[in-house]
Motif scaffolding. Structure first.
Motif, mmCIF file in Angstrom:
data_model
loop_
_atom_site.group_PDB
_atom_site.id
_atom_site.type_symbol
_atom_site.label_atom_id
_atom_site.label_comp_id
_atom_site.label_asym_id
_atom_site.label_seq_id
_atom_site.Cartn_x
_atom_site.Cartn_y
_atom_site.Cartn_z
ATOM 1 N N THR A 249 5.209 8.080 2.873
ATOM 2 C CA THR A 249 4.072 7.634 3.778
ATOM 3 C C THR A 249 2.977 8.810 3.814
ATOM 4 N N GLY A 250 3.141 9.755 2.901
ATOM 5 C CA GLY A 250 2.246 10.834 2.778
ATOM 6 C C GLY A 250 0.589 10.311 2.504
ATOM 7 N N GLU A 251 0.599 9.168 1.958
ATOM 8 C CA GLU A 251 -1.010 8.662 1.838
ATOM 9 C C GLU A 251 -1.077 7.201 2.251
ATOM 10 N N ALA A 252 -2.054 6.801 2.404
ATOM 11 C CA ALA A 252 -2.215 5.454 3.023
ATOM 12 C C ALA A 252 -1.786 4.333 1.975
ATOM 13 N N ILE A 253 -1.326 3.267 2.324
ATOM 14 C CA ILE A 253 -1.085 2.136 1.474
ATOM 15 C C ILE A 253 -2.315 1.058 1.631
ATOM 16 N N GLY A 254 -2.732 0.756 0.397
ATOM 17 C CA GLY A 254 -3.700 -0.285 0.507
ATOM 18 C C GLY A 254 -3.239 -1.571 0.876
ATOM 19 N N PHE A 255 -4.222 -2.448 1.393
ATOM 20 C CA PHE A 255 -3.756 -3.847 2.078
ATOM 21 C C PHE A 255 -4.745 -4.744 1.394
ATOM 22 N N HIS A 256 -4.283 -5.962 0.964
ATOM 23 C CA HIS A 256 -5.246 -6.831 0.628
ATOM 24 C C HIS A 256 -4.866 -8.087 1.430
ATOM 25 N N ILE A 257 -6.025 -8.997 2.049
ATOM 26 C CA ILE A 257 -5.965 -10.087 2.923
ATOM 27 C C ILE A 257 -6.150 -11.378 1.987
ATOM 28 N N PRO A 258 -5.152 -12.356 1.613
ATOM 29 C CA PRO A 258 -5.276 -13.161 0.810
ATOM 30 C C PRO A 258 -6.090 -14.259 1.425
ATOM 31 N N CYS A 259 -6.652 -15.142 0.785
ATOM 32 C CA CYS A 259 -7.620 -16.109 1.207
ATOM 33 C C CYS A 259 -6.934 -16.921 2.173
ATOM 34 N N HIS A 260 -5.856 -17.470 2.180
ATOM 35 C CA HIS A 260 -5.263 -18.493 3.200
ATOM 36 C C HIS A 260 -4.741 -17.749 4.460
ATOM 37 N N GLU A 261 -4.552 -16.493 4.290
ATOM 38 C CA GLU A 261 -4.105 -15.806 5.347
ATOM 39 C C GLU A 261 -5.425 -15.293 6.288
ATOM 40 N N ARG A 317 -12.224 -2.949 -8.401
ATOM 41 C CA ARG A 317 -12.799 -1.646 -8.793
ATOM 42 C C ARG A 317 -12.831 -0.990 -7.261
ATOM 43 N N LEU A 318 -12.915 -1.762 -6.283
ATOM 44 C CA LEU A 318 -12.725 -1.247 -4.880
ATOM 45 C C LEU A 318 -11.321 -0.438 -4.700
ATOM 46 N N PHE A 319 -10.433 -1.237 -5.191
ATOM 47 C CA PHE A 319 -9.013 -0.429 -5.088
ATOM 48 C C PHE A 319 -8.789 0.567 -5.765
ATOM 49 N N ARG A 320 -9.355 0.616 -7.053
ATOM 50 C CA ARG A 320 -9.296 1.996 -8.034
ATOM 51 C C ARG A 320 -10.057 3.060 -6.993
ATOM 52 N N GLU A 321 -11.273 2.800 -6.610
ATOM 53 C CA GLU A 321 -12.064 3.749 -5.785
ATOM 54 C C GLU A 321 -11.286 4.249 -4.590
ATOM 55 N N SER A 322 -10.397 3.263 -3.953
ATOM 56 C CA SER A 322 -9.912 3.933 -2.893
ATOM 57 C C SER A 322 -8.576 4.911 -2.945
ATOM 58 N N GLY A 323 -8.131 5.099 -4.289
ATOM 59 C CA GLY A 323 -7.347 6.002 -4.982
ATOM 60 C C GLY A 323 -5.913 5.588 -4.529
ATOM 61 N N ARG A 324 -5.658 4.194 -3.880
ATOM 62 C CA ARG A 324 -4.280 3.765 -3.200
ATOM 63 C C ARG A 324 -3.433 3.917 -4.500
ATOM 64 N N LYS A 325 -2.185 4.225 -4.673
ATOM 65 C CA LYS A 325 -1.257 4.154 -5.497
ATOM 66 C C LYS A 325 -0.105 2.927 -5.026
#
Length: 362
Positions: A249-261, A317-325
């Protein structure tokens, strides 16, 4: 419709030599018989015995003919048993209430274990849909255990997948047939007030928004009313779950919101679930689809995979720029698309935590 428990009981009874006969039965000579009164099978050492020992079929034989040499009333029997256990290293605990105020299905405590049981939180049908049913069954097991840990009675009736691909490709006839079959399977549960919960946002969307159009009527309206996304459903019980992160948990986890959610909860309950496990969560969002569109992105060629990757390019591209692994999303197909488009590990939020024990807290 038979419940899973009834189906298993029937199978075990038909194959009793496999499931019920143990070494003790062979060693002591137990016989299996069928009671003519209740129709149930029972095991006995007495060849002459005709009926089972259930109180509805056989009166209590010890009343008026106790097995002990000394006559004991109720209290003295209880004291004698207590004395035996204390003498053999056990501790006698103070008596607990007789009236079962915390169990709406009981008037009185039926055994001491009842004093340590929590109130049943409710009744739930878990709908795995095709991904948790076939591609990742362990995801369904994790969801099942979380629901048990929160005190829910959980059933998993035999159903078809939700049918969304038929909608996506315009086959309304087949989608309607699936909707009707699933609603028929759900009928006895909906009539008893069961909630329908799924880890797949598309499935909840189908129950809430599509089934009432495909198969309008009482069942579809009940399904609309009683269907919930998994994390939205368990949100009120988060504080009772001992959630532990499965990844650093040393760095943030990225999160994607699915369309139906997006149309149901905006992904907020899943984000809260991840935060409760100790993650710092960064929602990476451009307000559009990841491009997969169900199974569209799995098709070969320009009108399929190539177009789906173009649609998802801005989000990638947004995910790559966020640096989230590490990225989490509730949708199985979004997970595949983002993993392919960004090249990072993508997990369902339930797989971002250590497996939760299915034992409800006392």
């Amino acid at each position: 419709m038979k419940s899973p428990k009834e189906i298993l009981q029937e199978r075990f009874s038909n194959e009793h030599e496999k499931y019920y006969r143990v070494e003790l039965f062979n060693r002591e000579g137990f016989l299996r018989k069928k009671c003519p009164n209740c129709g149930k099978h029972f095991w006995t050492l007495k060849p002459e015995r005709k009926v089972c020992d259930d109180s509805t079929c056989s009166p209590y034989a010890f009343i008026g003919d106790p097995p002990t040499k000394k006559r004991l009333d109720y209290i003295s029997s209880w004291r004698t048993v207590e004395k035996f256990f204390v003498k053999n290293g056990h501790t006698s605990v103070p008596r607990y209430p007789v009236v079962s105020r915390w169990r709406p299905d009981l008037f009185f405590t039926v055994a001491s274990i009842v004093d340590f049981q929590r109130i049943e939180a409710g009744k739930v049908v878990f709908f795995p849909d095709i991904y948790a049913d076939y591609n990742d069954p362990q995801l369904g097991v994790r969801a099942f255990r979380v629901l048990l840990a929160l005190g829910y009675r959980v059933e998993v009736p035999q159903m078809r997948w939700s049918g969304m691909p038929y909608i996506s490709y315009g086959d309304i006839g087949k989608a309607t047939a699936v909707a009707k079959k699933n609603l028929d399977a759900l009928e006895p549960y909906l009539d008893q007030g069961y909630s329908v919960v799924s880890t797949e946002p598309t499935a909840v969307y189908m129950f809430r928004e599509v089934y009432p159009t495909l198969a309008p009527g009482r069942l579809a309206e009940k399904a609309r009313e009683l269907s919930f996304p998994f994390f939205g459903f368990i949100q009120d019980g988060l504080r009772t779950l001992a959630l532990k992160p499965a990844y650093p948990t040393g760095e943030a986890i990225g999160f994607h919101i699915p369309c139906h959610e997006r149309s149901v909860s905006g992904g907020r309950p899943a984000v809260e679930f991840l935060k409760a496990a100790g993650y710092d969560v960064q929602v990476v969002e451009n307000g559009t689809c990841c491009g997969m569109a169900g199974t569209f992105g799995m098709k070969r060629g320009d009108l399929g995979y190539n177009l789906s990757m173009e649609v998802g390019d801005h989000l990638f591209r947004l995910f790559r720029e966020s640096g989230r692994k590490l990225v989490a999303t509730e949708s199985s197909v979004c997970s595949m698309q983002i993993s392919d488009g960004v090249g990072v590990k993508v997990v369902h939020p339930l797989r971002a935590v250590e497996e939760v024990s299915s034992s409800p807290p006392s």
